[in-house]
Design a protein around this motif. Structure first.
Motif, PDB file in Angstrom:
ATOM      1  N   LEU A   1      -1.689  -2.207   3.826  1.00 23.77           N
ATOM      2  CA  LEU A   1      -2.193  -3.396   3.148  1.00 23.77           C
ATOM      3  C   LEU A   1      -1.049  -4.275   2.673  1.00 23.77           C
ATOM      4  CD1 LEU A   1      -4.785  -4.781   1.891  1.00 23.77           C
ATOM      5  CD2 LEU A   1      -4.208  -3.527  -0.204  1.00 23.77           C
ATOM      6  N   ARG A   2      -1.152  -5.552   2.961  1.00 32.18           N
ATOM      7  CA  ARG A   2      -0.149  -6.516   2.516  1.00 32.18           C
ATOM      8  C   ARG A   2      -0.676  -7.302   1.320  1.00 32.18           C
ATOM      9  NH1 ARG A   2       1.081  -5.427   7.670  1.00 32.18           N
ATOM     10  NH2 ARG A   2       3.278  -5.593   8.293  1.00 32.18           N
TER      11      ARG A   2
ATOM     12  N   ARG B   1      -4.618 -10.697  -6.293  1.00 32.78           N
ATOM     13  CA  ARG B   1      -5.030 -11.759  -5.381  1.00 32.78           C
ATOM     14  C   ARG B   1      -6.026 -12.711  -6.039  1.00 32.78           C
ATOM     15  NH1 ARG B   1      -6.447  -8.339   0.106  1.00 32.78           N
ATOM     16  NH2 ARG B   1      -4.345  -8.209   0.999  1.00 32.78           N
ATOM     17  N   GLN B   2      -7.031 -12.135  -6.693  1.00 30.57           N
ATOM     18  CA  GLN B   2      -8.075 -12.968  -7.288  1.00 30.57           C
ATOM     19  C   GLN B   2      -7.536 -13.828  -8.429  1.00 30.57           C
ATOM     20  OE1 GLN B   2     -12.092 -10.990  -7.806  1.00 30.57           O
ATOM     21  NE2 GLN B   2     -10.942  -9.206  -7.080  1.00 30.57           N
TER      22      GLN B   2
ATOM     23  N   SER C   1      -6.128  -6.264  -5.272  1.00 24.52           N
ATOM     24  CA  SER C   1      -7.297  -7.140  -5.295  1.00 24.52           C
ATOM     25  C   SER C   1      -7.332  -7.975  -6.576  1.00 24.52           C
ATOM     26  CB  SER C   1      -8.580  -6.314  -5.173  1.00 24.52           C
ATOM     27  OG  SER C   1      -9.724  -7.137  -5.293  1.00 24.52           O
TER      28      SER C   1
ATOM     29  N   GLU D   1       0.825  -1.207   0.000  1.00 20.56           N
ATOM     30  CA  GLU D   1       0.000   0.000   0.000  1.00 20.56           C
ATOM     31  C   GLU D   1       0.861   1.259   0.000  1.00 20.56           C
ATOM     32  OE1 GLU D   1      -3.643   1.983   2.638  1.00 20.56           O
ATOM     33  OE2 GLU D   1      -2.641   0.162   3.311  1.00 20.56           O
TER      34      GLU D   1
ATOM     35  N   PHE E   1      -0.436 -10.559   0.573  1.00 24.63           N
ATOM     36  CA  PHE E   1      -1.072 -11.833   0.875  1.00 24.63           C
ATOM     37  C   PHE E   1      -1.902 -11.726   2.143  1.00 24.63           C
ATOM     38  CE2 PHE E   1       2.803 -12.947  -1.514  1.00 24.63           C
ATOM     39  CZ  PHE E   1       2.188 -13.495  -2.623  1.00 24.63           C
ATOM     40  N   GLU E   2      -3.141 -12.172   2.055  1.00 20.65           N
ATOM     41  CA  GLU E   2      -4.089 -12.074   3.164  1.00 20.65           C
ATOM     42  C   GLU E   2      -3.849 -13.167   4.205  1.00 20.65           C
ATOM     43  OE1 GLU E   2      -8.245 -10.902   1.282  1.00 20.65           O
ATOM     44  OE2 GLU E   2      -7.243 -12.469   0.138  1.00 20.65           O
ATOM     45  N   ASP E   3      -4.192 -12.858   5.440  1.00 23.01           N
ATOM     46  CA  ASP E   3      -4.196 -13.883   6.477  1.00 23.01           C
ATOM     47  C   ASP E   3      -5.370 -14.827   6.247  1.00 23.01           C
ATOM     48  OD1 ASP E   3      -2.036 -12.678   7.698  1.00 23.01           O
ATOM     49  OD2 ASP E   3      -3.275 -11.505   9.070  1.00 23.01           O
ATOM     50  N   ASP E   4      -5.224 -16.038   6.732  1.00 25.62           N
ATOM     51  CA  ASP E   4      -6.317 -17.027   6.718  1.00 25.62           C
ATOM     52  C   ASP E   4      -6.783 -17.380   5.311  1.00 25.62           C
ATOM     53  OD1 ASP E   4      -6.315 -16.987   9.535  1.00 25.62           O
ATOM     54  OD2 ASP E   4      -7.625 -15.234   9.547  1.00 25.62           O
ATOM     55  N   ALA E   5      -5.919 -17.203   4.312  1.00 27.30           N
ATOM     56  CA  ALA E   5      -6.259 -17.629   2.953  1.00 27.30           C
ATOM     57  C   ALA E   5      -5.431 -18.862   2.609  1.00 27.30           C
ATOM     58  CB  ALA E   5      -5.993 -16.503   1.959  1.00 27.30           C
TER      59      ALA E   5
END
Length: 204
Positions: free
Chosen positions: A154-155, A130-131, A127, A17, A157-161
């Motif tokens: 904003l990073r 990522r998708q 976004s 970000e 790679f998302e957590d919990d993915a």
């Protein structure tokens, strides 16, 4: 088949970000050449709405101003710019269009365009990246890793993915310490346990 590739500025702690707040001290001739080799050679850009609006709010004026960055601004203006957004967009920057339908369907259609062999490049647009990574539609991920821990934002790679295994295709180190890394997705990270790993530890 066309390939879809993405380039992102990223900090050592994974932040993507607002790179305008931490990236520029590391921008040298090597970085300029890396950007020119990707975005500067692209005839098609795929952008998220926020990235597109940021670009459209700056690059046309820079082209018109005729400064040192005007040639690059002209290249971006001449490129076909496809914008992924769920809302209806009004365009003022030339060669801009909205992606039809869902992102993954539109990206798959771009990959299958006939008569084109150049890559479709994504800049920023986290976004979108990522998708497409999750859907297996991103062919290459170029990360310019900056030697700074931003410590917030904003990073990529998302957590919990779900994990996304990647293979290092190539890499180089700039004089500034920036790592220019190219990754490609792989189907699986493979299997391994500590029992497998300890065989590679130094033995007395």
């Amino acid at each position: 088949m066309r390939k879809i590739k993405a380039q992102l500025f990223i900090s050592l702690d994974g932040v993507v970000e607002a790179p305008d707040q931490w990236h520029f001290p590391y921008f040298n001739d090597e970085m300029g050449a890396a950007v020119d080799a990707t975005l500067g050679r692209a005839d098609t850009l795929l952008l998220g709405r926020k990235t597109y609006e940021s670009f459209a709010g700056a690059w046309p004026d820079r082209e018109a101003a005729g400064g040192a960055d005007a040639p690059f601004a002209r290249i971006l203006g001449d490129a076909r710019k496809i914008v992924a957004s769920r809302g209806r967009l009004d365009f003022t920057w030339r060669n801009s269009e909205q992606l039809s339908g869902e992102l993954t369907d539109g990206a798959a259609a771009l990959r299958n365009e006939e008569g084109r062999d150049s890559a479709v490049w994504i800049s920023g647009s986290v976004s979108v990246v990522r998708q497409l990574l999750a859907a297996g539609l991103l062919d290459e991920l170029n990360l310019l890793v900056h030697p700074i821990a931003v410590r917030g934002g904003l990073r990529l790679f998302e957590d919990d993915a779900a994990p996304i295994p990647l293979r290092l295709v190539s890499g180089e180190t700039f004089r500034t310490g920036v790592l220019n890394l190219f990754y490609a997705p792989v189907g699986s990270a493979g299997e391994g346990t500590y029992e497998d790993a300890k065989a590679h530890l130094p033995q007395p």
